[in-house]
Design a protein around this motif. Structure first.
Motif, PDB file in Angstrom:
ATOM      1  N   ARG A  98      10.981   6.222   1.258  1.00  0.00           N
ATOM      2  CA  ARG A  98       9.809   6.239   0.381  1.00  0.00           C
ATOM      3  C   ARG A  98       9.975   7.309  -0.684  1.00  0.00           C
ATOM      4  O   ARG A  98      10.380   8.420  -0.383  1.00  0.00           O
ATOM      5  N   PHE A 149       0.258  -0.548  -8.331  1.00  0.00           N
ATOM      6  CA  PHE A 149       1.169  -1.668  -8.588  1.00  0.00           C
ATOM      7  C   PHE A 149       0.880  -2.331  -9.935  1.00  0.00           C
ATOM      8  O   PHE A 149       1.763  -2.429 -10.779  1.00  0.00           O
ATOM      9  N   MET A 181       0.809  -1.211   0.000  1.00  0.00           N
ATOM     10  CA  MET A 181       0.000   0.000   0.000  1.00  0.00           C
ATOM     11  C   MET A 181       0.839   1.255   0.000  1.00  0.00           C
ATOM     12  O   MET A 181       0.353   2.348   0.252  1.00  0.00           O
ATOM     13  N   ALA A 182       2.116   1.099  -0.263  1.00  0.00           N
ATOM     14  CA  ALA A 182       2.961   2.263  -0.076  1.00  0.00           C
ATOM     15  C   ALA A 182       2.877   3.267  -1.211  1.00  0.00           C
ATOM     16  O   ALA A 182       3.002   4.450  -1.000  1.00  0.00           O
ATOM     17  N   PHE A 225      15.960  -4.090   3.057  1.00  0.00           N
ATOM     18  CA  PHE A 225      14.719  -3.560   3.646  1.00  0.00           C
ATOM     19  C   PHE A 225      13.504  -4.332   3.120  1.00  0.00           C
ATOM     20  O   PHE A 225      12.604  -4.703   3.873  1.00  0.00           O
ATOM     21  N   ASP A 241      -1.704 -11.479   3.975  1.00  0.00           N
ATOM     22  CA  ASP A 241      -2.502 -10.256   3.838  1.00  0.00           C
ATOM     23  C   ASP A 241      -3.798 -10.564   3.089  1.00  0.00           C
ATOM     24  O   ASP A 241      -4.885 -10.163   3.508  1.00  0.00           O
ATOM     25  N   LEU A 299      10.947  -6.509   5.209  1.00  0.00           N
ATOM     26  CA  LEU A 299       9.548  -6.074   5.279  1.00  0.00           C
ATOM     27  C   LEU A 299       8.595  -7.191   4.841  1.00  0.00           C
ATOM     28  O   LEU A 299       7.611  -7.484   5.519  1.00  0.00           O
ATOM     29  N   THR A 300       8.910  -7.810   3.713  1.00  0.00           N
ATOM     30  CA  THR A 300       7.953  -8.736   3.095  1.00  0.00           C
ATOM     31  C   THR A 300       8.211 -10.197   3.420  1.00  0.00           C
ATOM     32  O   THR A 300       7.345 -11.043   3.185  1.00  0.00           O
ATOM     33  N   ASP A 311      -3.490  -9.455  -2.844  1.00  0.00           N
ATOM     34  CA  ASP A 311      -2.639  -8.451  -2.191  1.00  0.00           C
ATOM     35  C   ASP A 311      -1.220  -8.640  -2.709  1.00  0.00           C
ATOM     36  O   ASP A 311      -0.647  -9.708  -2.533  1.00  0.00           O
ATOM     37  N   VAL A 312      -0.687  -7.629  -3.352  1.00  0.00           N
ATOM     38  CA  VAL A 312       0.654  -7.821  -3.915  1.00  0.00           C
ATOM     39  C   VAL A 312       1.723  -7.324  -2.947  1.00  0.00           C
ATOM     40  O   VAL A 312       1.484  -6.439  -2.135  1.00  0.00           O
ATOM     41  N   GLU A 313       2.898  -7.933  -3.060  1.00  0.00           N
ATOM     42  CA  GLU A 313       4.113  -7.353  -2.471  1.00  0.00           C
ATOM     43  C   GLU A 313       4.989  -6.910  -3.636  1.00  0.00           C
ATOM     44  O   GLU A 313       4.908  -7.475  -4.731  1.00  0.00           O
ATOM     45  N   ALA A 314       5.783  -5.889  -3.377  1.00  0.00           N
ATOM     46  CA  ALA A 314       6.558  -5.305  -4.471  1.00  0.00           C
ATOM     47  C   ALA A 314       7.947  -4.905  -3.990  1.00  0.00           C
ATOM     48  O   ALA A 314       8.180  -4.756  -2.784  1.00  0.00           O
ATOM     49  N   THR A 315       8.853  -4.710  -4.937  1.00  0.00           N
ATOM     50  CA  THR A 315      10.182  -4.209  -4.575  1.00  0.00           C
ATOM     51  C   THR A 315      10.022  -2.837  -3.929  1.00  0.00           C
ATOM     52  O   THR A 315       9.103  -2.082  -4.261  1.00  0.00           O
ATOM     53  N   CYS A 316      10.909  -2.534  -2.999  1.00  0.00           N
ATOM     54  CA  CYS A 316      10.810  -1.234  -2.316  1.00  0.00           C
ATOM     55  C   CYS A 316      12.137  -0.889  -1.663  1.00  0.00           C
ATOM     56  O   CYS A 316      13.030  -1.736  -1.570  1.00  0.00           O
ATOM     57  N   PRO A 349       3.564  -7.435   6.760  1.00  0.00           N
ATOM     58  CA  PRO A 349       2.855  -7.743   5.527  1.00  0.00           C
ATOM     59  C   PRO A 349       3.454  -8.954   4.831  1.00  0.00           C
ATOM     60  O   PRO A 349       4.660  -9.154   4.840  1.00  0.00           O
TER      61      PRO A 349
HETATM   62  P1  AMP Z   1       1.210  -3.992   1.813  1.00  0.00           P
HETATM   63  O1  AMP Z   1       0.045  -3.432   1.076  1.00  0.00           O
HETATM   64  O2  AMP Z   1       1.384  -3.473   3.190  1.00  0.00           O
HETATM   65  O3  AMP Z   1       1.231  -5.464   1.728  1.00  0.00           O
HETATM   66  O4  AMP Z   1       2.502  -3.492   1.019  1.00  0.00           O
HETATM   67  C1  AMP Z   1       2.641  -3.689  -0.345  1.00  0.00           C
HETATM   68  C2  AMP Z   1       3.978  -3.172  -0.790  1.00  0.00           C
HETATM   69  O5  AMP Z   1       4.084  -1.784  -0.488  1.00  0.00           O
HETATM   70  C3  AMP Z   1       5.180  -3.801  -0.110  1.00  0.00           C
HETATM   71  O6  AMP Z   1       5.558  -5.022  -0.715  1.00  0.00           O
HETATM   72  C4  AMP Z   1       6.218  -2.729  -0.339  1.00  0.00           C
HETATM   73  O7  AMP Z   1       6.714  -2.760  -1.669  1.00  0.00           O
HETATM   74  C5  AMP Z   1       5.420  -1.457  -0.170  1.00  0.00           C
HETATM   75  N1  AMP Z   1       5.498  -1.010   1.233  1.00  0.00           N
HETATM   76  C6  AMP Z   1       4.666  -1.304   2.238  1.00  0.00           C
HETATM   77  N2  AMP Z   1       5.044  -0.734   3.381  1.00  0.00           N
HETATM   78  C7  AMP Z   1       6.169  -0.051   3.101  1.00  0.00           C
HETATM   79  C8  AMP Z   1       7.079   0.773   3.845  1.00  0.00           C
HETATM   80  N3  AMP Z   1       6.895   0.989   5.161  1.00  0.00           N
HETATM   81  N4  AMP Z   1       8.141   1.321   3.194  1.00  0.00           N
HETATM   82  C9  AMP Z   1       8.347   1.109   1.875  1.00  0.00           C
HETATM   83  N5  AMP Z   1       7.521   0.359   1.122  1.00  0.00           N
HETATM   84  C10 AMP Z   1       6.470  -0.225   1.707  1.00  0.00           C
END
Ligand code: AMP
Ligand code: MG
Length: 323
Positions: free
Chosen positions: A62, A159, A1-2, A105, A217, A109-110, A53-58, A212
């Motif tokens: 931000r 995304f 959701m970022a 990171f 999710d 995170l993921t 619900d996707v996960e993505a590079t980050c 997440p």
């Molecule tokens: P979510 O919707 O929380 O599952 O997050 C989806 C994607 O958003 C993650 O895979 C990250 O790419 C990015 N994201 C979520 N939270 C963060 C954060 N705190 N900082 C940077 N990117 C984030």
């Protein structure tokens, strides 16, 4: 959701909260069951909700320009009665190409590792696999009215649509309109809860699994959706992207007929569709009613805004004269 902010979305066509209401048991199992007289009583607008619900590079910092690439894509199926199915499910990891090496990171995170994405599919390949999975399971057919659903506008709008645009891949027609469960949740409970775990906790539930994480999710979003159904809410389409682009005939019939996305067609075309598919007329009519109500509400809000602007201008004019 970022990625991105919530307020740039193209949104909200069909009324959430109006239209379908759950009242005891369903009134029939088949797609053509429908309620009486254009009502959707006792059932949700769709028989199948594909919650994803996707996960993505980050990166830790931000940055709205960062080209997020999807690295995990899970889909969980929930029925219109709120049952979360163990199977079928769609789940795959993807190999990013713009930033092939995951940041520390991102892995932290993921929970997704470099090995998992290295063994993953390409983005376009994943969309083909998803197509095949939808076909194999007969989603988006007359027998199985289907819609995608997720938490907030980001997954589809930023995304999926963002990556399609950057990689020049055709945006999947079945994601043009979808259910933003967070939006429905806030309309229904009005409790101001934030984030997925906060929304669950505010209605006496707990996040199960790792957050997440794409699959966990998705399951928890489906649990939230199921609670909304249990508590009498209606999971109608409330977001649309890419409204200006014309669909071809086949897409029109599949999206509009099977997903009942009336946002994009004229009343005349809607009449034609209803005439051509009398068995689905009650559902289609109910969507028309919801659409008309939403259009009226939008018009009213716009008029009020214009009036307020005129009043403010008049006031400023008066001050000038006196000052
Ligand atoms: P979510 O919707 O929380 O599952 O997050 C989806 C994607 O958003 C993650 O895979 C990250 O790419 C990015 N994201 C979520 N939270 C963060 C954060 N705190 N900082 C940077 N990117 C984030
Ligand atoms: Mg997630």
């Amino acid at each position: 959701m970022a990625a991105g902010s919530d307020d740039a979305q193209e949104a909200v066509v069909f009324g959430t909260g109006s239209g379908a209401r759950r009242s005891g048991s369903r009134d029939g199992g088949s797609a053509s069951g429908g309620g009486q007289g254009g009502e959707l009583e006792g059932r949700q607008p769709y028989d199948y909700y594909l919650v994803f619900d996707v996960e993505a590079t980050c990166e830790a910092e931000r940055n709205s320009k960062y080209p997020h690439e999807i690295i995990e894509f899970p889909v969980v199926v929930m029925t219109g009665e709120g049952e979360i199915l163990e199977s079928p499910r769609f789940h795959t990891y993807l190999k990013p190409t713009t930033n092939p090496i995951l940041s520390e990171f991102c892995t932290e995170l993921t929970g997704i590792t470099q090995d998992q994405v290295d063994a993953g599919m390409g983005f376009e390949e994943m969309l083909h696999a998803l197509d095949a999975w939808l076909d194999d399971n007969e989603f988006f057919t007359a027998a199985k009215p289907t819609v995608f659903a997720c938490d907030g506008p980001w997954d589809v709008r930023d995304f999926v649509a963002g990556e399609c645009k950057r990689k020049r891949v055709e945006f999947p027609w079945y994601m043009r309109s979808w259910v933003d469960i967070r939006h429905t949740y806030h309309r229904h409970y009005r409790n101001g809860a934030r984030r997925l775990n906060g929304m669950l906790e505010a209605i006496g539930m707990e996040f199960e699994g790792r957050e997440p994480s794409g699959m966990d999710d998705a399951i928890n979003i489906a649990r939230l959706a199921s609670a909304i159904i249990r508590d009498g809410g209606s999971l109608a389409v409330n977001r649309v992207v890419d409204r200006r682009r014309a669909l071809d005939d086949d897409q029109v019939s599949r999206v509009l007929f099977y997903s009942y996305d009336f946002a994009t067609i004229s009343d005349f075309a809607a009449d034609e569709l209803i005439a051509a598919h009398p068995a689905h007329a009650p559902r289609l009519q109910a969507f028309r009613v919801a659409r008309a109500a939403a259009a009226k509400a939008t018009h009213l809000a716009k008029t009020r805004k214009q009036q307020a602007r005129r009043n403010a201008k008049r006031k400023r004019g008066k001050h000038k004269k006196h000052g």
